[in-house]
Design a protein around this motif. Structure first.
Motif, PDB file in Angstrom:
ATOM      1  N   ALA A  41       0.672  -1.523   0.086  1.00 26.25           N
ATOM      2  CA  ALA A  41       0.011   0.173   0.028  1.00 26.25           C
ATOM      3  C   ALA A  41       1.033   1.283   0.128  1.00 26.25           C
ATOM      4  CB  ALA A  41      -0.940  -0.048   1.352  1.00 26.25           C
ATOM      5  N   GLY A  42       1.936   0.947   0.281  1.00 30.00           N
ATOM      6  CA  GLY A  42       3.082   2.382   0.026  1.00 30.00           C
ATOM      7  C   GLY A  42       3.275   2.634   1.490  1.00 30.00           C
ATOM      8  N   LEU A  43       3.521   1.827   2.276  1.00 27.24           N
ATOM      9  CA  LEU A  43       3.676   2.330   3.617  1.00 27.24           C
ATOM     10  C   LEU A  43       4.390   1.421   4.630  1.00 27.24           C
ATOM     11  CD1 LEU A  43      -0.229   2.560   4.569  1.00 27.24           C
ATOM     12  CD2 LEU A  43       1.461   4.953   4.005  1.00 27.24           C
ATOM     13  N   SER A  44       4.269   1.971   5.701  1.00 24.36           N
ATOM     14  CA  SER A  44       5.017   1.149   7.160  1.00 24.36           C
ATOM     15  C   SER A  44       4.688   0.845   8.094  1.00 24.36           C
ATOM     16  CB  SER A  44       6.772   1.849   6.409  1.00 24.36           C
ATOM     17  OG  SER A  44       7.120   2.718   6.926  1.00 24.36           O
ATOM     18  N   TYR A  45       5.898   0.412   8.859  1.00 16.19           N
ATOM     19  CA  TYR A  45       5.211   0.814  10.384  1.00 16.19           C
ATOM     20  C   TYR A  45       5.761   2.103  10.851  1.00 16.19           C
ATOM     21  CZ  TYR A  45       4.307  -3.965  10.910  1.00 16.19           C
ATOM     22  OH  TYR A  45       3.511  -5.847   9.673  1.00 16.19           O
ATOM     23  N   ALA A  46       6.193   2.798  10.600  1.00 17.28           N
ATOM     24  CA  ALA A  46       6.134   4.002  10.496  1.00 17.28           C
ATOM     25  C   ALA A  46       5.512   4.482  10.326  1.00 17.28           C
ATOM     26  CB  ALA A  46       7.354   4.733  10.125  1.00 17.28           C
ATOM     27  N   ASP A  47       4.065   4.270   9.453  1.00 14.78           N
ATOM     28  CA  ASP A  47       2.548   5.159   8.799  1.00 14.78           C
ATOM     29  C   ASP A  47       1.692   5.176  10.452  1.00 14.78           C
ATOM     30  OD1 ASP A  47       3.517   6.834   7.112  1.00 14.78           O
ATOM     31  OD2 ASP A  47       3.782   4.305   6.476  1.00 14.78           O
ATOM     32  N   ILE A  48       2.401   3.676  11.429  1.00 16.24           N
ATOM     33  CA  ILE A  48       1.163   3.230  12.566  1.00 16.24           C
ATOM     34  C   ILE A  48       1.499   3.140  13.666  1.00 16.24           C
ATOM     35  CG2 ILE A  48       0.314   0.976  13.635  1.00 16.24           C
ATOM     36  CD1 ILE A  48      -0.219   0.232  10.887  1.00 16.24           C
ATOM     37  N   ALA A  49       1.007   3.953  14.807  1.00 17.10           N
ATOM     38  CA  ALA A  49       1.125   4.104  16.138  1.00 17.10           C
ATOM     39  C   ALA A  49       1.047   2.548  17.347  1.00 17.10           C
ATOM     40  CB  ALA A  49       0.906   5.568  16.967  1.00 17.10           C
ATOM     41  N   GLY A  50       0.714   2.303  16.838  1.00 14.49           N
ATOM     42  CA  GLY A  50      -0.247   1.036  17.653  1.00 14.49           C
ATOM     43  C   GLY A  50      -1.822   0.133  17.015  1.00 14.49           C
ATOM     44  N   ILE A  51      -2.003  -1.257  17.758  1.00 17.60           N
ATOM     45  CA  ILE A  51      -2.919  -1.592  17.343  1.00 17.60           C
ATOM     46  C   ILE A  51      -3.376  -1.864  18.485  1.00 17.60           C
ATOM     47  CG2 ILE A  51      -3.312  -4.446  16.250  1.00 17.60           C
ATOM     48  CD1 ILE A  51      -1.622  -3.090  14.162  1.00 17.60           C
ATOM     49  N   VAL A  52      -5.082  -2.470  18.478  1.00 18.72           N
ATOM     50  CA  VAL A  52      -5.463  -2.686  19.269  1.00 18.72           C
ATOM     51  C   VAL A  52      -6.783  -3.859  19.309  1.00 18.72           C
ATOM     52  CG1 VAL A  52      -7.490  -1.835  20.853  1.00 18.72           C
ATOM     53  CG2 VAL A  52      -5.739  -0.328  20.456  1.00 18.72           C
ATOM     54  N   PRO A  53      -6.508  -5.265  19.221  1.00 19.25           N
ATOM     55  CA  PRO A  53      -7.780  -6.642  18.690  1.00 19.25           C
ATOM     56  C   PRO A  53      -8.317  -6.434  19.641  1.00 19.25           C
ATOM     57  CG  PRO A  53      -5.027  -7.201  18.838  1.00 19.25           C
ATOM     58  CD  PRO A  53      -4.263  -5.134  19.068  1.00 19.25           C
ATOM     59  N   ILE A  54      -9.195  -6.691  19.810  1.00 20.58           N
ATOM     60  CA  ILE A  54     -10.698  -7.195  20.282  1.00 20.58           C
ATOM     61  C   ILE A  54     -10.934  -8.008  20.347  1.00 20.58           C
ATOM     62  CG2 ILE A  54     -12.757  -6.219  21.152  1.00 20.58           C
ATOM     63  CD1 ILE A  54     -11.484  -3.406  19.865  1.00 20.58           C
ATOM     64  N   ASP A  55     -11.034  -9.526  21.378  1.00 25.03           N
ATOM     65  CA  ASP A  55     -11.230 -10.119  21.690  1.00 25.03           C
ATOM     66  C   ASP A  55     -11.280 -10.818  20.427  1.00 25.03           C
ATOM     67  OD1 ASP A  55     -12.474 -11.845  23.851  1.00 25.03           O
ATOM     68  OD2 ASP A  55     -14.170 -11.811  22.493  1.00 25.03           O
ATOM     69  N   GLY A  56     -10.303 -11.596  19.947  1.00 23.13           N
ATOM     70  CA  GLY A  56      -9.944 -12.245  18.488  1.00 23.13           C
ATOM     71  C   GLY A  56      -9.614 -13.327  19.138  1.00 23.13           C
TER      72      GLY A  56
END
Length: 280
Positions: free
Chosen positions: A149-164
């Protein structure tokens, strides 16, 4: 840059009531399901952090209109965050790999016009429930989807998985009962290597998003899967918090999604505190 970012279309919805933010629908692909709803932060003059929510539904059903929960958008926009909830293409017509790519492409379609939308680059949190928790976690641990998608982990601060409960797909399939086994096999197939490739716990040794907040209720499989995922992330050096909330079975599974954002629901304060810490 992915095609999705270049073909994004905005279609304003009905005007918001006084004191509420207006929502617009953005297409990030050519399929009817490749759409998202975006709501600006309220009371924020400059660019705002962004929360992107991925709905659940066993990878084969669900919709941003009925599976997001009524509290999230008003609560998070009132806290100064922009909020988006996305649709994605569904199994069996499309694959889980394509769904994960839809999540990344939807994010790219939001960040390409970040200046117009008032989004603070680099301050993005992916949040998902159930199957959406798996997809958010997969994008957060396997960098190929963001890369395409032309992005990297520099574009994301965090992940919140809910009851997976599919962070370790082979284990989940092996331990699932007849009620869910067909759903998992339809989504992930029989091939062991593909199941491993689509398991966030087994991808966690790769570069990951920098921070994870794992939320779950008192479902036995959800607890076991979240613990294993937490261990794998910690081993890889990611920041991880994990919290358990009251609720059992499908009722608890639905409640944590339905009530998140409700000021009286305990998980809301946990999420608010975590967001403030990683998005400061």
């Amino acid at each position: 840059m992915a095609v999705a970012a270049s073909i994004a279309l905005s279609v304003p919805q009905v005007a918001a009531a006084p004191g509420q933010s207006q929502t617009e629908t953005i297409a990030y692909g050519t399929d009817a399901l490749q759409q998202l709803d975006f709501t600006r932060a309220r009371g924020t003059a400059g660019p705002a952090p962004l929360i992107v929510f991925v709905h659940g539904g066993g990878w084969k059903r669900g919709d941003k209109g009925n599976a997001t929960g009524r509290w999230k958008a008003p609560h998070f926009t009132g806290e100064g965050y922009a909020f988006a909830t996305i649709n994605y293409r569904l199994v069996p017509d499309f694959t889980v790999e394509q769904q994960a790519q839809d999540v990344a492409d939807a994010l790219a379609a939001l960040l390409a016009p970040s200046h117009r939308l008032g989004i603070a680059r680099g301050k993005v949190v992916l949040m998902g429930h159930s199957a959406g928790a798996h997809l958010a976690a997969l994008v957060g641990t396997d960098p190929q989807y963001l890369r395409k998608a032309g992005l990297s982990y520099a574009d994301i601060a965090g992940i919140v998985p809910i009851d997976g409960a599919a962070y370790d797909v082979p284990r989940q399939i092996a331990q699932s009962g007849r009620f869910m086994r067909a759903t998992y096999l339809q989504a992930f197939g029989q091939a062991p290597q593909r199941q491993r490739d689509l398991s966030p716990s087994m991808q966690a040794a790769k570069p990951n998003a920098p921070a994870f907040l794992l939320l779950h209720v008192e479902r036995e499989d959800g607890i076991a899967q979240a613990r294993e995922f937490e261990t794998a992330l910690r081993k890889a050096g990611a920041q991880v918090e994990r919290h358990t909330f009251a609720g059992k079975g499908l009722r608890g599974h639905a409640k944590i999604n339905r009530e998140l954002g409700n000021p009286d629901y305990p998980a809301t304060a946990v999420v608010d505190r975590w967001l403030a810490k990683i998005l400061e």
